[in-house]
Design a protein around this motif. Structure first.
Motif, PDB file in Angstrom:
ATOM      1  N   MET A   1      -9.205   3.799   4.475  1.00 21.92           N
ATOM      2  CA  MET A   1      -9.202   2.341   4.487  1.00 21.92           C
ATOM      3  C   MET A   1     -10.303   1.877   5.434  1.00 21.92           C
ATOM      4  SD  MET A   1      -5.115   1.408   4.479  1.00 21.92           S
ATOM      5  CE  MET A   1      -4.705   2.473   5.851  1.00 21.92           C
TER       6      MET A   1
ATOM      7  N   ARG B   1      -3.814   9.397   2.671  1.00 23.46           N
ATOM      8  CA  ARG B   1      -3.906   8.164   3.462  1.00 23.46           C
ATOM      9  C   ARG B   1      -3.131   8.417   4.766  1.00 23.46           C
ATOM     10  NH1 ARG B   1      -6.274   4.036   0.550  1.00 23.46           N
ATOM     11  NH2 ARG B   1      -4.532   3.764  -0.875  1.00 23.46           N
TER      12      ARG B   1
ATOM     13  N   LEU C   1      -9.219  -0.990   0.713  1.00 21.41           N
ATOM     14  CA  LEU C   1      -8.838   0.369   0.325  1.00 21.41           C
ATOM     15  C   LEU C   1     -10.023   1.092  -0.309  1.00 21.41           C
ATOM     16  CD1 LEU C   1      -5.360  -0.284  -1.361  1.00 21.41           C
ATOM     17  CD2 LEU C   1      -5.902   0.031   1.050  1.00 21.41           C
TER      18      LEU C   1
ATOM     19  N   ILE D   1       0.828  -1.200   0.000  1.00 23.98           N
ATOM     20  CA  ILE D   1       0.000   0.000   0.000  1.00 23.98           C
ATOM     21  C   ILE D   1       0.867   1.257   0.000  1.00 23.98           C
ATOM     22  CG2 ILE D   1      -1.708   1.337   1.303  1.00 23.98           C
ATOM     23  CD1 ILE D   1      -2.785  -1.396   2.339  1.00 23.98           C
TER      24      ILE D   1
END
Length: 261
Positions: free
Chosen positions: A143, A136, A152, A124
Motif C-alpha cells: 500500500m 499485505r 492499494l 481492505i
C-alpha cells in the motif's frame, strides 16, 4: 461495465528490484509512466490475472487503486538491454502485459506512522480474505500513501488456487488463515457493519464484468483443457462462493483479530 485502456510501451525506464518478479517503470505512448508487471516473470500471466481481478474489485468497492492498463511490449526492447536477466525477462514478455499507473512521489504505507480509517481498513481486510491475498503484511504492506490518501498496489499474490486448478471448489470454501498476518487487521473494526454494502457491491454481474476483462491469451497457457471462457467462470465462481460465506468470513476475521491483540 469496466473497460481497460491498451497502451504501447515506448521506453523502459528502470527496474524495480523488489521481490522476485522484477517489475519496471516504463513510459507508454500516452505519455504516462506505469509500473509494468511482466507476463514472463516468475508466476507468469497468473500474477497478472490476480492483479487485474484484485485491483478492479478494489476499485468497485471505492478503494483507491491506480489505473490499470493493458500494456503491449514489442521485441525491440530486449535487443538494447545490457542486463542479461532483464533481457531474458523482456524477451519472455513480448505481447500483452499489465501496467499500473505510477504514483510519482508516493511512499510506502507505514502502520506505525499512519492509522487508517476503520471502514477503509475493514473493506481492505475483507477483500483480501475473499481473494486469499497473502501479501499485505507489516513486512510488505503493498500500500502507498499518495497525496495523504491510501492507495492499494500489487494483488499478484491473490487467488493462489489457480496454481492448482484441480480442487478449486474445495479451496473456495476454505478459511484463510493468513489473515492473522494482515497489516490492517487490528484497524479493521467495522467488518460487520460494512458486510451488507460489501456484498451488495460484489454482485454476480460485477464479478463477471471484472473477470470478463481477462484476455484470452492470458488463459491459454495452462495445461488444462478448459476454454478461456470456462476458466473465467472458475474465477467468478470462486469469488462468488467466498462472498456468499460472508458470515463465516466475518467470524473468522473477528476471531483472528481478537487472538492477535
Amino acid at each position: 461495465m469496466p473497460q481497460l485502456r491498451t497502451v504501447n510501451i515506448t521506453r523502459y525506464v528502470t527496474p524495480l528490484r523488489e521481490g522476485g518478479s522484477l517489475p519496471a517503470i516504463v513510459e507508454a505512448d500516452d505519455g504516462f509512466l506505469y509500473v509494468l508487471k511482466f507476463r514472463g516473470a516468475g508466476q507468469g500471466v497468473k500474477a497478472l490475472i490476480a492483479e487485474l481481478i484484485g485491483g478492479e474489485l478494489a476499485r468497485a468497492l471505492g478503494l483507491k487503486m491506480p489505473e490499470i492498463v493493458f500494456a503491449t511490449l514489442d521485441d525491440s526492447f530486449s535487443k538494447t538491454e545490457p542486463d542479461e536477466e532483464i533481457q531474458d525477462l523482456l524477451q519472455a514478455s513480448v505481447g500483452l502485459n499489465l501496467g499500473v499507473h505510477y504514483l510519482s512521489g508516493s511512499i510506502t504505507y507505514d502502520p506505525i506512522v499512519k492509522k487508517i480509517e476503520p471502514t477503509i481498513a475493514s473493506k481492505i481486510v475483507l477483500l483480501d480474505y475473499i481473494l486469499t491475498n497473502v501479501d499485505r503484511t507489516p513486512r510488505n504492506t503493498n500500500m502507498l500513501m499518495w497525496h495523504k490518501e491510501l492507495w492499494l498496489i500489487d494483488h499478484g499474490a491473490s487467488l493462489y488456487f489457480h496454481h492448482s486448478w484441480e480442487n478449486w471448489e474445495e479451496q473456495s470454501k476454505r478459511a484463510f488463515t493468513a489473515i492473522k498476518d494482515h497489516v490492517l487487521l487490528q484497524q479493521a473494526t467495522e467488518i460487520s457493519n460494512i458486510a451488507d454494502e460489501f456484498c451488495a457491491t460484489l454482485t454476480h454481474k460485477r464479478i463477471n464484468d471484472v473477470v470478463n476483462l481477462i484476455p484470452d491469451e492470458w488463459l491459454s497457457d495452462y495445461s488444462v483443457a478448459d476454454s478461456p471462457e470456462e476458466r473465467r467462470q472458475v474465477y467468478a465462481q470462486f469469488i462468488e462462493t467466498r462472498v456468499k460465506m460472508i458470515d463465516f468470513v466475518i467470524n473468522d476475521i473477528e476471531n483472528a483479530r481478537k487472538s492477535t491483540i
